[in-house]
Design an enzyme around this catalytic site. Structure first.
Site, PDB file in Angstrom:
ATOM      1  N   LYS A 161     -11.038  -3.319  11.775  1.00 23.96           N
ATOM      2  CA  LYS A 161      -9.845  -2.983  12.555  1.00 23.96           C
ATOM      3  C   LYS A 161      -9.901  -3.648  13.932  1.00 23.96           C
ATOM      4  O   LYS A 161      -8.897  -4.140  14.441  1.00 23.96           O
ATOM      5  CB  LYS A 161      -9.692  -1.466  12.694  1.00 23.96           C
ATOM      6  CG  LYS A 161      -9.271  -0.769  11.400  1.00 23.96           C
ATOM      7  CD  LYS A 161      -7.876  -1.210  10.945  1.00 23.96           C
ATOM      8  CE  LYS A 161      -7.422  -0.525   9.671  1.00 23.96           C
ATOM      9  NZ  LYS A 161      -6.143  -1.047   9.150  1.00 23.96           N
ATOM     10  N   ASP A 211       2.290  -1.801  -4.447  1.00 31.43           N
ATOM     11  CA  ASP A 211       0.893  -1.380  -4.450  1.00 31.43           C
ATOM     12  C   ASP A 211       0.154  -2.185  -5.512  1.00 31.43           C
ATOM     13  O   ASP A 211       0.775  -2.889  -6.315  1.00 31.43           O
ATOM     14  CB  ASP A 211       0.780   0.129  -4.717  1.00 31.43           C
ATOM     15  CG  ASP A 211      -0.420   0.732  -3.996  1.00 31.43           C
ATOM     16  OD1 ASP A 211      -0.230   1.445  -3.003  1.00 31.43           O
ATOM     17  OD2 ASP A 211      -1.564   0.463  -4.428  1.00 31.43           O
ATOM     18  N   ILE A 212      -1.160  -2.045  -5.495  1.00 31.12           N
ATOM     19  CA  ILE A 212      -1.952  -2.842  -6.444  1.00 31.12           C
ATOM     20  C   ILE A 212      -1.818  -2.324  -7.875  1.00 31.12           C
ATOM     21  O   ILE A 212      -2.024  -3.055  -8.831  1.00 31.12           O
ATOM     22  CB  ILE A 212      -3.427  -2.908  -5.993  1.00 31.12           C
ATOM     23  CG1 ILE A 212      -4.240  -3.892  -6.828  1.00 31.12           C
ATOM     24  CG2 ILE A 212      -4.090  -1.536  -6.030  1.00 31.12           C
ATOM     25  CD1 ILE A 212      -5.120  -4.762  -6.019  1.00 31.12           C
ATOM     26  N   TYR A 255     -15.298  -0.423   8.572  1.00 33.27           N
ATOM     27  CA  TYR A 255     -13.866  -0.191   8.772  1.00 33.27           C
ATOM     28  C   TYR A 255     -13.472  -0.464  10.227  1.00 33.27           C
ATOM     29  O   TYR A 255     -12.504  -1.180  10.502  1.00 33.27           O
ATOM     30  CB  TYR A 255     -13.573   1.261   8.396  1.00 33.27           C
ATOM     31  CG  TYR A 255     -12.154   1.726   8.590  1.00 33.27           C
ATOM     32  CD1 TYR A 255     -11.119   1.190   7.843  1.00 33.27           C
ATOM     33  CD2 TYR A 255     -11.862   2.735   9.502  1.00 33.27           C
ATOM     34  CE1 TYR A 255      -9.823   1.653   8.004  1.00 33.27           C
ATOM     35  CE2 TYR A 255     -10.573   3.209   9.669  1.00 33.27           C
ATOM     36  CZ  TYR A 255      -9.558   2.662   8.919  1.00 33.27           C
ATOM     37  OH  TYR A 255      -8.277   3.113   9.073  1.00 33.27           O
ATOM     38  N   GLY A 259       0.851  -1.194   0.000  1.00 34.07           N
ATOM     39  CA  GLY A 259       0.000   0.000   0.000  1.00 34.07           C
ATOM     40  C   GLY A 259       0.883   1.238   0.000  1.00 34.07           C
ATOM     41  O   GLY A 259       0.560   2.261   0.599  1.00 34.07           O
ATOM     42  N   GLY A 289      -0.229   5.007  -1.012  1.00 31.84           N
ATOM     43  CA  GLY A 289      -1.284   5.682  -0.267  1.00 31.84           C
ATOM     44  C   GLY A 289      -0.772   6.837   0.581  1.00 31.84           C
ATOM     45  O   GLY A 289       0.394   7.226   0.499  1.00 31.84           O
ATOM     46  N   GLN A 290      -1.683   7.368   1.380  1.00 30.58           N
ATOM     47  CA  GLN A 290      -1.361   8.570   2.160  1.00 30.58           C
ATOM     48  C   GLN A 290      -0.176   8.335   3.097  1.00 30.58           C
ATOM     49  O   GLN A 290       0.740   9.146   3.162  1.00 30.58           O
ATOM     50  CB  GLN A 290      -2.592   9.009   2.974  1.00 30.58           C
ATOM     51  CG  GLN A 290      -2.399  10.365   3.637  1.00 30.58           C
ATOM     52  CD  GLN A 290      -3.428  10.658   4.731  1.00 30.58           C
ATOM     53  OE1 GLN A 290      -4.173   9.775   5.159  1.00 30.58           O
ATOM     54  NE2 GLN A 290      -3.453  11.889   5.182  1.00 30.58           N
ATOM     55  N   ASN A 319      -1.005  -7.772  -5.301  1.00 28.61           N
ATOM     56  CA  ASN A 319      -2.313  -7.715  -4.649  1.00 28.61           C
ATOM     57  C   ASN A 319      -2.200  -8.460  -3.317  1.00 28.61           C
ATOM     58  O   ASN A 319      -1.972  -9.674  -3.294  1.00 28.61           O
ATOM     59  CB  ASN A 319      -3.352  -8.386  -5.558  1.00 28.61           C
ATOM     60  CG  ASN A 319      -4.740  -8.338  -4.961  1.00 28.61           C
ATOM     61  OD1 ASN A 319      -4.923  -7.937  -3.804  1.00 28.61           O
ATOM     62  ND2 ASN A 319      -5.718  -8.752  -5.745  1.00 28.61           N
TER      63      ASN A 319
HETATM   64  N1  SER Z   1      -8.519   8.546   8.964  1.00 29.75           N
HETATM   65  C1  SER Z   1      -9.276   7.327   9.057  1.00 29.75           C
HETATM   66  C2  SER Z   1     -10.613   7.478   8.476  1.00 29.75           C
HETATM   67  O1  SER Z   1     -11.140   8.556   8.540  1.00 29.75           O
HETATM   68  C3  SER Z   1      -9.373   6.897  10.481  1.00 29.75           C
HETATM   69  O2  SER Z   1      -8.582   5.807  10.687  1.00 29.75           O
HETATM   70  O3  SER Z   1     -11.156   6.552   7.989  1.00 29.75           O
END
Ligand code: SER
Length: 313
Positions: free
Chosen positions: A147, A37-38, A143, A11, A14-15, A53
C-alpha cells in the site's frame, strides 16, 4: 456528476465492492456501473458483470474498452493477514493490479481512478495516537509495504502523467451486508455475527487493542465524495488519512452487551496481534476535512445500534 460516466468496479464481490456497487448504481444507474471480479458471482443477476483478472492487462483493457469505461474503482487486493501467508502473491496482486489500472489512465483510456490505501501503511515507529497525514511510516507487513509503494506510484503517475487518481487510507471497515476477508480488523465484524448466533465470541486480538475503524456507510460516503470532488480540491494524490471511530475489542463488546446482556467475550490473540500492534490507534483526518469536507456520521454507539438492527432482520 457527469451523466456520461461509465464505471468499472474491480473486486466487486468483496467487502467494500458489494456495498459500493449498490450505492454507485443508485447514483449513476444500474447499466452505468459494471461489477467485476475474478470469479463468477450472483452479482451478475443485478446488473452488468464481468469475470476478469486485474493482473491480466490485456483482458482488463478489453473490458474497459468494450464498456466504454471512464472511471475505475480498483478494490481487488489481498488484505493484511492473507498477504502475510502469501507474501509474493500479495505483493504481485496489489502492485500489478494497480499498475494495470494506472497505465490505462496514463494512456488516456480512462480518466479517473479510485484506489484504496490503508492504515497498514503505518508501522511500529509511527506515532500511534492521532497519527498525522505526514509522519514516519515504515510498514512492517507485506500488505502495508504494497500500500505504501502504491501510494508513491499514485502520486508519481499524477505528477508525471497527469493521472487523476484518488485514494483513502481506510481504517478497519465494519458492515452487515458483506463479510471481510483476511484482514486484521475482521474481528469487529465477526463479533456481531457470533454475538447474535451464539452469544459468545473468542477474539483473535487482545482486549485493549485499540484500532481505527469505520462503519461501512461512512466509508462508502467518503469514497464517493472524494471521487466526485473537483480535481483541484483533491490536493493529496498519494492517499488521505481517513478517520471514523477508534475502539478496542473490550469497548465494542461493552456496546454489544447493551443489546445482548448475556454476551461474553474471551481473548486468544494469534499472529494478527502483532500486525495490530504495529498500527495506529487513532488517525488525524484533518487534511480530508479541510480539502474536501470529510466528516463521519457514525460513532461506536450509532454503528452498533445499526449493525444490530440490520443483522437481526
Ligand atoms: N482492514 C484491513 C486489514 O485488516 C486494513 O486495511 O487488513
Amino acid at each position: 456528476m457527469h451523466t456520461k460516466d461509465k464505471i468499472l468496479v474491480i473486486g466487486s464481490s468483496g467487502q467494500i465492492g458489494t456495498e459500493l456497487v449498490h450505492k454507485l448504481r443508485d447514483i449513476y444507474g444500474v447499466d452505468n456501473v459494471i461489477a467485476s471480479d475474478i470469479k463468477a458471482s450472483n452479482q451478475a443477476k443485478e446488473g452488468p458483470f464481468e469475470v476478469a483478472n486485474v493482473m491480466d492487462a490485456h483482458q482488463l483493457g478489453e473490458v474497459v474498452t468494450r464498456h466504454n469505461v471512464n472511471q475505475v474503482y480498483l478494490l481487488a487486493a489481498l488484505l493484511s493477514a492473507t498477504a502475510e501467508k502469501m507474501p509474493k502473491l500479495g505483493w504481485e496482486l496489489n502492485m500489478q493490479g494497480l499498475f494495470n489500472v494506472l497505465d490505462l489512465a496514463k494512456e488516456k483510456i480512462i480518466d479517473r481512478i479510485y484506489w484504496p490505501s490503508s492504515i497498514a501503511v503505518f508501522g511500529p515507529n509511527t506515532p500511534r495516537e492521532n497519527t498525522p497525514q505526514y509522519t514516519i511510516m515504515e510498514p512492517s507487513t507485506v500488505y502495508g509495504i504494497s500500500k505504501q509503494a502504491g501510494e508513491r506510484w499514485c502520486e508519481y503517475y499524477f505528477h508525471k502523467y497527469n493521472v487523476d487518481v484518488r485514494s483513502l487510507r481506510y481504517p478497519g471497515l465494519i458492515g452487515w451486508q458483506s463479510a471481510p476477508g483476511g484482514g486484521t480488523t475482521d474481528y469487529a465484524v465477526h463479533i456481531f455475527h457470533e454475538a447474535l448466533r451464539t452469544g459468545t465470541y473468542e477474539c483473535f486480538l487482545s482486549e485493549n487493542t485499540t484500532l481505527p475503524m469505520m462503519y461501512m456507510p461512512d466509508a462508502i460516503k467518503a469514497t464517493i465524495e472524494i471521487m466526485q470532488a473537483d480535481a483541484d480540491k483533491v490536493k493529496i494524490r498519494s492517499s488521505y488519512n481517513l478517520a471514523g471511530v477508534s475502539f478496542s475489542p473490550k469497548e465494542i463488546a461493552e456496546e454489544i452487551k447493551k443489546h445482548i446482556p448475556d454476551f461474553s467475550i474471551s481473548y486468544k490473540p494469534d499472529s494478527r496481534q502483532q500486525i495490530a500492534d504495529s498500527w495506529p490507534q487513532s488517525i488525524d483526518a484533518s487534511e480530508a476535512s479541510k480539502d474536501w469536507g470529510w466528516k463521519p456520521d457514525y460513532d461506536l454507539k450509532r454503528m452498533t445500534d445499526d449493525m444490530m438492527q440490520n443483522l437481526k432482520k
